[in-house]
Design an enzyme around this catalytic site. Structure first.
Site, short mmCIF file in Angstrom:
data_model
loop_
_atom_site.label_atom_id
_atom_site.label_comp_id
_atom_site.label_asym_id
_atom_site.label_seq_id
_atom_site.Cartn_x
_atom_site.Cartn_y
_atom_site.Cartn_z
N HIS A 2 100.23 65.19 27.06
CA HIS A 2 100.19 65.08 28.51
C HIS A 2 99.50 66.30 29.08
O HIS A 2 99.79 67.43 28.69
CB HIS A 2 101.61 64.99 29.07
CG HIS A 2 101.68 64.98 30.56
ND1 HIS A 2 102.32 65.96 31.29
CD2 HIS A 2 101.16 64.12 31.48
CE1 HIS A 2 102.21 65.70 32.59
NE2 HIS A 2 101.50 64.59 32.72
N SER A 3 98.53 66.08 29.97
CA SER A 3 97.85 67.16 30.68
C SER A 3 97.20 68.13 29.69
O SER A 3 96.42 67.71 28.83
CB SER A 3 98.87 67.87 31.59
OG SER A 3 98.24 68.78 32.45
N LEU A 4 97.54 69.42 29.77
CA LEU A 4 96.93 70.40 28.87
C LEU A 4 97.26 70.11 27.41
O LEU A 4 96.47 70.42 26.51
CB LEU A 4 97.40 71.81 29.25
CG LEU A 4 96.81 72.97 28.43
CD1 LEU A 4 95.31 73.08 28.63
CD2 LEU A 4 97.49 74.28 28.80
N SER A 18 97.15 67.32 25.93
CA SER A 18 96.14 66.42 25.37
C SER A 18 94.90 67.19 24.96
O SER A 18 94.26 66.86 23.95
CB SER A 18 95.80 65.32 26.37
OG SER A 18 95.18 65.88 27.53
N PHE A 38 97.58 61.36 28.19
CA PHE A 38 98.14 60.97 29.49
C PHE A 38 97.75 62.00 30.54
O PHE A 38 98.04 63.18 30.38
CB PHE A 38 99.67 60.87 29.43
CG PHE A 38 100.21 60.01 28.33
CD1 PHE A 38 99.59 58.81 28.00
CD2 PHE A 38 101.33 60.38 27.61
CE1 PHE A 38 100.08 58.01 26.99
CE2 PHE A 38 101.84 59.59 26.60
CZ PHE A 38 101.21 58.40 26.29
#
Length: 718
Positions: free
Chosen positions: A342-344, A346, A484
């Site tokens: 999720h976010s960073l 990923s 995500f």
């Protein structure tokens, strides 16, 4: 019951409880059925949570095995928690968490704060049960008992039992509990307190997914940890399996997917950097500055070569540790492994995956650690490097430390100093490591290390450019990578990557899905970097109930299927209906406010004109009348023209990054979110943990690799 081993595996349901005691002439007594609970503390609030019926039966079987002197360990909650029966403790297996108290519960009283039932201690419950048995057997009620905390419990009859607070009459001789005060309800047996007992989880695990969080310690709008958010994601997956894979479950083809959280934030901020930041942080707006230091700065830490190394080492070693521990606890597991970020998180996973080695299968399950065991060839390579640097006399030192090339490139000056390497040789080795690392990064970007070539853009066929770091190897090959709310596309662009070659794929992972909410301010697309010359929409994620949301339904002027190419500048598939909805509601509110009666009169006239033939209307009004009739008579024209226009979109080649399949998937926003994009932007970035549509796509793609499909294909799905 059968004797228990040190760690109890899944078993058949235990035998039924012993038959009730023989009734006396005055009444019939039946033994109470116990249920096991654990104490959960969140934000200083305490509540008792029941184990699933499956876990409670397993605990009761172990409790009745007669081996109370041993520290029996029973796995619960799908194997993610162990219960130590002798200590009455519930301990997390895969992550750090405060130990919870466990209790075998039979009697409960209603609490003061939230009217939740609280179990009595096991010892006092036995006293209550004994008094209840005597009262039922002899039909002698009005039994009065005093609890360990000097509270009074009175058994009036089988259906009325109360608990009084100790309102003490204080004097010089001490205090005596009385029956005064507000009584609290007492219940016997878990079936009488309306507790929500979980159904439990399938024992069979088909697939394992590691989930890596983004910036900061909190992962959603409620400031919950990655463990709590992944728990939600897992619970949603269980409900989606029951709703959309029922046939496969009934045929026992599938069990479930296990999701395990990977935490790197605590390791990063335990390096002492927080103390350094505290010294230079201004004292004003203290909470805001602390929030920035704890969350936003994680992005800058990842772009620092020093802390980037810490982060990637932590993520890789933690995933490898979890993988080995999972295999130890599930020796029969034969499924695949996927990863999600999720976010960073990923971006961290993307950088790790792009630096994996595709060839050596023998390293897939190398035990322990994030790096493979040093081979004799690697040690020989270090000897060649030392000979090249004219430092052959230190070969024995490096060989004694089992140092291969990869380990050498991870060495710091402190490591070399601890090995007894003098200052001069240390400087030579560190300079060689630094120069080789820069060369590797330049070649990886498609750049030559010469100064004349530094201004040239990286070639299109290499999509990578990372911070200078030694990226560890994973002990497995991920099946699919799910991102995500991911900023991967933005970071690649900032790093100077203009295009990803369509022939490029991740070395060890053949699946890649970029999933985002349309209002997520952190999310960026990937496909336009592969196909920059064609503008096309991302795939619209089907609703988990097999329909489009109300405000995303097809209307006049809506384009073709999601994912079809469109001319530059044309709005996305949901914009026409969204704008119509906004304009219609705005127009309606203005009319009602300015002239309610006038609006009703206009509406009545338009209603009464509807039956008139369209040919009798003036030419100027014919088109408007026809449109109004079409809107008011949906049954006669069930959207046939839009269906006729909906043609199969031409195939779009988005390269091999996801095996030739589409990469970008956009969620459907909720109707309330569509009224103000800015208001729901933050929620859009944090919505994935409880998004049924996201979870269903993850499950669909995972089980598709095993040849198992949804019970009913969702419209719009790939």
């Amino acid at each position: 019951p059968r004797p228990c081993s040190g760690t109890m595996a899944a078993r058949e349901p235990p035998p039924p409880p012993p038959a009730p005691a023989e009734p006396d002439a005055a009444g019939r007594y039946e033994a109470v059925a116990p249920h096991w609970f654990y104490r959960k503390v969140t934000d200083t609030r305490e509540r008792w949570v029941p184990f699933s019926a499956q876990d409670s039966d397993r605990l009761e079987e172990a409790h009745g095995s007669g081996r109370d002197d041993e520290d029996l360990v029973v796995p619960t909650s799908g194997g993610r928690y162990d219960v130590h029966l002798k200590k009455r403790q519930r301990v997390a297996v895969y992550w750090d968490e405060e130990v919870s108290e466990v209790r075998r519960c039979t009697w409960f009283y209603k609490g003061d704060k939230d009217n939740k039932y609280i179990p009595y201690s096991e010892t006092f419950s036995e006293e209550l049960e004994e008094a209840y048995m005597v009262a039922v057997t002899l039909d002698e009620w009005k039994k009065k008992l005093e609890s360990p905390s000097r509270e009074i419990i009175i058994l009036h009859n089988p259906k009325l039992m109360v608990h009084y607070h100790p309102v003490a009459a204080s004097d010089d001789w001490g205090s005596t509990p009385t029956e005064q005060g507000r009584p609290r309800t007492v219940k016997r047996g878990v079936e009488n307190i309306a507790a929500e007992i979980p159904n439990g989880e399938p024992l069979q695990i088909d697939h394992l997914v590691f989930v890596v969080h983004g910036i900061g310690p909190a992962c959603d709008i409620r400031f919950r940890s990655i463990v709590q958010c992944v728990n939600d994601f897992r619970n949603v997956s269980l409900s989606m399996l029951q709703a959309h894979f029922r046939k496969a479950q009934e045929q026992q083809q599938i069990g479930r997917v296990e999701f395990l959280p990977v935490n790197w934030h605590s390791s990063l901020h335990s390096t002492g950097v927080d103390v350094d930041l505290e010294r230079i942080t201004l004292p004003s707006i203290n909470r805001l500055r602390h929030f920035i230091n704890d969350t936003i700065l994680d992005v800058f830490f990842y772009n620092s070569s020093t802390y980037c190394q810490t982060i990637v080492d932590t993520v890789a070693s933690e995933m490898n540790r979890l993988y080995q521990l999972f295999l130890q606890r599930n020796p029969l597991f034969a499924g695949g492994v996927s990863i999600a970020g999720h976010s960073l998180g990923s971006l961290i996973l993307f950088d790790l995956l792009t630096n994996q080695k595709a060839a050596p299968e023998q390293d897939e399950r190398s035990p322990g650690g994030s790096r493979t065991t040093p081979s004799s060839g690697g040690v020989e390579e270090v000897k060649e490097i030392l000979q090249k640097l004219e430092l052959s006399e230190y070969c024995d030192v490096f060989e004694k430390e089992r140092m291969d090339r990869q380990a050498l490139f991870l060495c710091t000056e402190q490591n070399l100093k601890e090995m007894g390497i003098p200052l001069g040789p240390r400087m030579k080795i560190l300079h060689y490591i630094s120069s080789q690392t820069e060369l590797q990064v330049c070649v990886h970007r498609g750049l030559t290390p010469s100064l004349s070539d530094r201004d040239q853009p990286p070639p299109a066929h290499l999509p990578l450019s990372q911070v200078s770091a030694n990226y560890p190897q994973l002990n497995y090959k991920p099946t699919i990578f799910f991102a995500f709310g991911s900023p991967i596309g933005m970071f690649l662009t900032v790093r100077g990557v203009k295009r990803i070659d369509p022939n490029y794929s991740l070395p060890t992972c053949k699946g890649f899905f970029n999933i985002f909410h349309p209002f997520d301010p952190v999310a960026y697309r990937i496909e336009p970097m592969i196909v920059p010359d064609v503008e096309f929409e991302p795939m619209l994620l089907p609703h988990h109930k097999g329909r489009k949301r109300m405000h995303l339904g097809k209307g006049a002027g809506s384009p073709g299927p999601p994912g079809s190419p469109r001319p530059p500048g044309q709005p996305g598939p949901h914009r026409p209906c969204l704008s119509e909805l906004k304009e219609g509601l705005t127009r309606m509110s203005v009319d009602l406010k300015n002239n309610l009666l006038g609006s009703l009169r206009v509406a009545w006239q338009s209603f009464t004109r509807a039956p008139l033939p369209a040919v009798e209307a003036p030419a100027a009004d014919a088109e408007a009348e026809g449109d109004a009739g079409a809107e008011k008579q949906p049954d006669t024209k069930p959207e046939e023209p839009p269906m006729a226009k909906e043609e199969t979109p031409p195939p779009i080649n988005v390269g091999r990054l996801n095996g030739g399949n589409r990469i970008d998937y956009v969620l459907q926003e909720k109707p309330i979110e569509s009224f103000n994009e800015y208001l729901f932007a933050l929620q859009g970035h944090l919505c994935y943990w409880e998004s049924e549509d996201t979870v269903l796509l993850v499950l669909k793609e995972i089980y598709q690799t095993q040849g198992i499909t949804l019970d009913q294909p969702l419209p719009g799905g790939q």
